[in-house]
Design a protein around this motif. Structure first.
Motif, short mmCIF file in Angstrom:
data_model
loop_
_atom_site.label_atom_id
_atom_site.label_comp_id
_atom_site.label_asym_id
_atom_site.label_seq_id
_atom_site.Cartn_x
_atom_site.Cartn_y
_atom_site.Cartn_z
N MET A 184 6.01 -1.15 -2.10
CA MET A 184 4.57 -1.10 -2.31
C MET A 184 3.82 -1.84 -1.20
O MET A 184 2.72 -1.42 -0.80
CB MET A 184 4.21 -1.68 -3.68
CG MET A 184 4.78 -0.89 -4.86
SD MET A 184 4.43 0.89 -4.78
CE MET A 184 2.64 0.91 -4.76
N LEU A 185 4.41 -2.92 -0.69
CA LEU A 185 3.80 -3.61 0.45
C LEU A 185 3.74 -2.68 1.65
O LEU A 185 2.72 -2.61 2.36
CB LEU A 185 4.59 -4.86 0.80
CG LEU A 185 4.48 -6.07 -0.14
CD1 LEU A 185 5.40 -7.18 0.34
CD2 LEU A 185 3.04 -6.57 -0.22
N LYS A 186 4.83 -1.98 1.89
CA LYS A 186 4.89 -1.05 3.02
C LYS A 186 3.86 0.08 2.85
O LYS A 186 3.23 0.51 3.83
CB LYS A 186 6.30 -0.47 3.15
CG LYS A 186 7.34 -1.44 3.67
CD LYS A 186 7.22 -1.63 5.18
CE LYS A 186 8.37 -2.42 5.76
NZ LYS A 186 8.27 -2.56 7.24
N ILE A 187 3.69 0.54 1.62
CA ILE A 187 2.68 1.56 1.35
C ILE A 187 1.30 1.04 1.73
O ILE A 187 0.50 1.71 2.39
CB ILE A 187 2.71 1.99 -0.14
CG1 ILE A 187 3.91 2.88 -0.44
CG2 ILE A 187 1.41 2.69 -0.53
CD1 ILE A 187 3.84 4.28 0.12
N ASN A 188 1.00 -0.20 1.30
CA ASN A 188 -0.30 -0.81 1.60
C ASN A 188 -0.51 -0.98 3.10
O ASN A 188 -1.64 -0.93 3.58
CB ASN A 188 -0.41 -2.16 0.90
CG ASN A 188 -0.96 -2.04 -0.51
OD1 ASN A 188 -2.15 -1.80 -0.71
ND2 ASN A 188 -0.09 -2.16 -1.49
N CYS A 189 0.58 -1.22 3.83
CA CYS A 189 0.49 -1.39 5.28
C CYS A 189 0.45 -0.06 6.03
O CYS A 189 0.27 -0.04 7.25
CB CYS A 189 1.68 -2.20 5.80
SG CYS A 189 1.74 -3.89 5.19
#
Length: 268
Positions: A184-189
C-alpha cells in the motif's frame, strides 16, 4: 461491616485491573483529599477517566498534580493526549514542546510516540525528526520506519516514503501480513512496477483471491494514472496480470495496439 478506606482502594484496584473503570472510579472517588494515598489514587482516577473518554475531568486532575511537579513525564504525556482528544491543538503543542525538552532521547518508543503526536497535530517536519531519532537508536525499528513513510506521504515526499518501503521489505522477511502494508505504501508512492513484483512474490503465500485483488488495485491505479483502458477486438480471456503488462508497456514504450491471446487490443 465498616469498609476501611484502604480496602476501598484495593477494591478499586481490582476493578481497575479487570477494566471495570466506572466501578473502579466509584471506589476511588471515596478517597478524601487529606488521605495519605490521595495522590496515588489520582493516577488511577486519571487513567479511568481517560479510558471512559472523560478527558476534561482527567485533564483537571492532571493539571492539579502538575502544579506540584510540572516536569512529571507521565503526566505531561497524558496531558498531551487529553488536549488532542479535546481538540485543543495549541495547548497540545505547548505541552508537547515541553515534553520533548525534558524527555531523555535514548528511548526509541518514546521518540516514536512524540513523532506520532506531531503527525496527528500536522507538524510533519517535527514528526519526521523524531522518527529519525527513533531510527538512530534502532535502524530496523519497523514501526518507526512505517511511521516515517506515512509522514513522508503526508508531506508529499514520495522519495522518502519509497525508501522507507524498501527498508521495510528488507526487514519484513517472508511475513506476508507485513508485506501487504508495504504494498500500500508503494501504491501511494506510485511505484506500480514495484507493486507487481511484490504481488508476484506473494503468489505462493496466499491460497485465496488476495493476489488477484491486489492486481486489480494496481490495474485501477494504472488506468487512472494513464487515463486509458484496455479494449479487445474480440472475446478472449485476458487476465488482470496481462492487462497490467500491456499498460506498463504502453507507459514505457507508447505502444497502444497489438495482439494478445490471438486477438487484437487497443489502449485508449
Amino acid at each position: 461491616m465498616v469498609i476501611t478506606m484502604d480496602s476501598k482502594i484495593n477494591k478499586g484496584r481490582i476493578e481497575f485491573n479487570d477494566e471495570n473503570y466506572e466501578k473502579a472510579l466509584s471506589y476511588f472517588d471515596t478517597v478524601a483529599e487529606d488521605d495519605e494515598d490521595y495522590d496515588y489514587v489520582l493516577i488511577f482516577k486519571i487513567t479511568c477517566l481517560m479510558e471512559l473518554e472523560r478527558y476534561d475531568k482527567a485533564l483537571f486532575l492532571i493539571d492539579s498534580l502538575l502544579a506540584e511537579d510540572d516536569d512529571d513525564e507521565l503526566l505531561l504525556y497524558e496531558k498531551i493526549r487529553c488536549h488532542i482528544a479535546l481538540d485543543e491543538r495549541s495547548e497540545a503543542l505547548a505541552t508537547l514542546k515541553k515534553f520533548e525538552r525534558i524527555i531523555p532521547k535514548d528511548n526509541k518508543n518514546v521518540m516514536l510516540d512524540i513523532a506520532r503526536f506531531y503527525k496527528f497535530l500536522g507538524e510533519f517536519k517535527s514528526a519526521l525528526r523524531f522518527c529519525n531519532l527513533a531510527l538512530s537508536i534502532d535502524g530496523d525499528f519497523e514501526e518507526a520506519i512505517y511511521e516515517k513513510a506515512l509522514v513522508a506521504i503526508a508531506m508529499g515526499n514520495d522519495e522518502i516514503a519509497d525508501n522507507c518501503a524498501n527498508k521495510l521489505l528488507d526487514v519484513a522477511g517472508d511475513d506476508k501480513y507485513k508485506i501487504i502494508p508495504i504494498f500500500m505504501l508503494k501504491i501511494n508512492c506510485g511505484k506500480l512496477r514495484d507493486c507487481v513484483g511484490i504481488v508476484d512474490s506473494l503468489e505462493d503465500k496466499f491460497q485465496d483471491n488476495t493476489c488477484n485483488m491486489l492486481r486489480i488495485v494496481i490495474y485501477n491505479q494504472l488506468r487512472e494514472k494513464l487515463d486509458v483502458n484496455v479494449h479487445l477486438t474480440d472475446d478472449a480471456d485476458l487476465s488482470v496480470a496481462e492487462a497490467i503488462d500491456l499498460l506498463l508497456d504502453y507507459e514505457q514504450t507508447g505502444v497502444k495496439w497489438g495482439f494478445v491471446n490471438d486477438v487484437g487490443f487497443i489502449i485508449m
